[in-house]
Design a protein around this motif. Sequence first.
Motif, mmCIF file in Angstrom:
data_model
loop_
_atom_site.group_PDB
_atom_site.id
_atom_site.type_symbol
_atom_site.label_atom_id
_atom_site.label_comp_id
_atom_site.label_asym_id
_atom_site.label_seq_id
_atom_site.Cartn_x
_atom_site.Cartn_y
_atom_site.Cartn_z
ATOM 1 N N TYR A 13 0.816 -1.215 0.000
ATOM 2 C CA TYR A 13 0.000 0.000 0.000
ATOM 3 C C TYR A 13 0.852 1.269 0.000
ATOM 4 O O TYR A 13 0.486 2.267 -0.618
ATOM 5 C CB TYR A 13 -0.987 -0.011 1.171
ATOM 6 N N ARG A 14 1.990 1.226 0.652
ATOM 7 C CA ARG A 14 2.891 2.388 0.668
ATOM 8 C C ARG A 14 3.414 2.677 -0.747
ATOM 9 O O ARG A 14 3.347 3.808 -1.232
ATOM 10 C CB ARG A 14 4.052 2.131 1.629
ATOM 11 N N VAL A 15 3.896 1.652 -1.417
ATOM 12 C CA VAL A 15 4.442 1.811 -2.764
ATOM 13 C C VAL A 15 3.354 2.222 -3.754
ATOM 14 O O VAL A 15 3.559 3.105 -4.587
ATOM 15 C CB VAL A 15 5.162 0.510 -3.215
ATOM 16 N N THR A 16 2.175 1.598 -3.659
ATOM 17 C CA THR A 16 1.106 1.954 -4.593
ATOM 18 C C THR A 16 0.541 3.346 -4.284
ATOM 19 O O THR A 16 0.003 3.996 -5.185
ATOM 20 C CB THR A 16 -0.015 0.898 -4.611
ATOM 21 N N ALA A 17 0.687 3.818 -3.064
ATOM 22 C CA ALA A 17 0.278 5.194 -2.742
ATOM 23 C C ALA A 17 1.174 6.181 -3.480
ATOM 24 O O ALA A 17 0.686 7.177 -4.032
ATOM 25 C CB ALA A 17 0.349 5.433 -1.236
ATOM 26 N N TYR A 18 2.469 5.902 -3.500
ATOM 27 C CA TYR A 18 3.385 6.771 -4.244
ATOM 28 C C TYR A 18 3.058 6.744 -5.737
ATOM 29 O O TYR A 18 3.125 7.766 -6.416
ATOM 30 C CB TYR A 18 4.841 6.380 -4.009
ATOM 31 N N ALA A 19 2.690 5.571 -6.255
ATOM 32 C CA ALA A 19 2.316 5.472 -7.668
ATOM 33 C C ALA A 19 1.062 6.308 -7.938
ATOM 34 O O ALA A 19 0.992 7.011 -8.957
ATOM 35 C CB ALA A 19 2.085 4.010 -8.049
ATOM 36 N N ALA A 20 0.096 6.254 -7.043
ATOM 37 C CA ALA A 20 -1.122 7.059 -7.202
ATOM 38 C C ALA A 20 -0.788 8.550 -7.144
ATOM 39 O O ALA A 20 -1.348 9.353 -7.907
ATOM 40 C CB ALA A 20 -2.148 6.691 -6.130
ATOM 41 N N GLN A 21 0.128 8.914 -6.270
ATOM 42 C CA GLN A 21 0.566 10.316 -6.191
ATOM 43 C C GLN A 21 1.201 10.762 -7.503
ATOM 44 O O GLN A 21 0.945 11.862 -7.988
ATOM 45 C CB GLN A 21 1.593 10.482 -5.070
ATOM 46 N N LYS A 22 2.026 9.911 -8.045
ATOM 47 C CA LYS A 22 2.706 10.233 -9.302
ATOM 48 C C LYS A 22 1.689 10.445 -10.427
ATOM 49 O O LYS A 22 1.910 11.257 -11.313
ATOM 50 C CB LYS A 22 3.686 9.106 -9.657
ATOM 51 N N GLN A 23 0.582 9.726 -10.351
ATOM 52 C CA GLN A 23 -0.483 9.869 -11.350
ATOM 53 C C GLN A 23 -1.448 11.001 -10.985
ATOM 54 O O GLN A 23 -2.490 11.146 -11.600
ATOM 55 C CB GLN A 23 -1.250 8.555 -11.499
ATOM 56 N N LYS A 24 -1.092 11.776 -9.967
ATOM 57 C CA LYS A 24 -1.877 12.933 -9.522
ATOM 58 C C LYS A 24 -3.259 12.535 -8.982
ATOM 59 O O LYS A 24 -4.204 13.291 -9.077
ATOM 60 C CB LYS A 24 -2.020 13.958 -10.643
ATOM 61 N N ASN A 25 -3.345 11.325 -8.437
ATOM 62 C CA ASN A 25 -4.590 10.852 -7.842
ATOM 63 C C ASN A 25 -4.445 10.916 -6.316
ATOM 64 O O ASN A 25 -4.172 9.908 -5.661
ATOM 65 C CB ASN A 25 -4.900 9.427 -8.317
ATOM 66 N N GLU A 26 -4.602 12.119 -5.774
ATOM 67 C CA GLU A 26 -4.347 12.349 -4.346
ATOM 68 C C GLU A 26 -5.305 11.580 -3.441
ATOM 69 O O GLU A 26 -4.915 11.105 -2.381
ATOM 70 C CB GLU A 26 -4.378 13.844 -4.033
ATOM 71 N N ALA A 27 -6.569 11.475 -3.842
ATOM 72 C CA ALA A 27 -7.539 10.751 -3.004
ATOM 73 C C ALA A 27 -7.132 9.285 -2.868
ATOM 74 O O ALA A 27 -7.170 8.718 -1.762
ATOM 75 C CB ALA A 27 -8.945 10.879 -3.588
ATOM 76 N N GLU A 28 -6.762 8.681 -3.980
ATOM 77 C CA GLU A 28 -6.319 7.282 -3.960
ATOM 78 C C GLU A 28 -5.033 7.137 -3.152
ATOM 79 O O GLU A 28 -4.874 6.203 -2.367
ATOM 80 C CB GLU A 28 -6.108 6.776 -5.391
ATOM 81 N N ALA A 29 -4.110 8.071 -3.323
ATOM 82 C CA ALA A 29 -2.847 8.030 -2.584
ATOM 83 C C ALA A 29 -3.121 8.112 -1.085
ATOM 84 O O ALA A 29 -2.556 7.330 -0.305
ATOM 85 C CB ALA A 29 -1.932 9.171 -3.031
ATOM 86 N N THR A 30 -3.974 9.030 -0.680
ATOM 87 C CA THR A 30 -4.291 9.181 0.743
ATOM 88 C C THR A 30 -4.901 7.907 1.303
ATOM 89 O O THR A 30 -4.520 7.443 2.381
ATOM 90 C CB THR A 30 -5.250 10.377 0.945
#
Length: 180
Positions: A13-30
């Motif tokens: 979940y930590r790594v995929t949160a960074y991936a979501a952040q990189k894709q500018k998907n802040e809600a998913e990252a959070t």
Amino acid sequence: KDASRAAILAEFYRVTAYAAQKQKNEAEATQRFQTALTNLNVELELLRAPNAPETASDDLPEALLKKAEVQMMLKLYDGAIATLDECLQLRPTNPTALLNRAVAEVQVKKVDAAKDDYKALRKALPTEPYVVDYGLAEIAAAANDSAEEIRCLRRYLKTAPDDTAEYTHVTQRLQKLEGR
């Protein structure tokens, strides 16, 4: 009831949160950072349990570092500071813990504590003083102390590797501060 299983889930979940952040998907990252934090808390509970395996004492500082990182990503700076306090009780000179705690302390305006951590970090990383100088420049900038910020940035440029984006950014920042 398996600390390694909780650690694997937390890392996923930590790594995929960074991936979501990189894709500018802040809600998913959070959401993913929060799920990582939940799993890190489970891992830590299992590592602290009286019946934990002998290797738990080796795994605990690393799990605490990851928890603090996730807390910082969620802007839970006071929690991150408490987590890093615990990590530093186990490993008093851990440079990552010192740096992250200093960064979190700056975020919650505990500037004197951050300066103390940067001083300790200078001792822990004697061959990388630019790390400390960059942090101290950030503190000076937050305090609107241009003269100190310039001093710190100049020290940074003397010792930092010159082939990084950060070095280029610091060079430009210093030129702007000096009016060039």
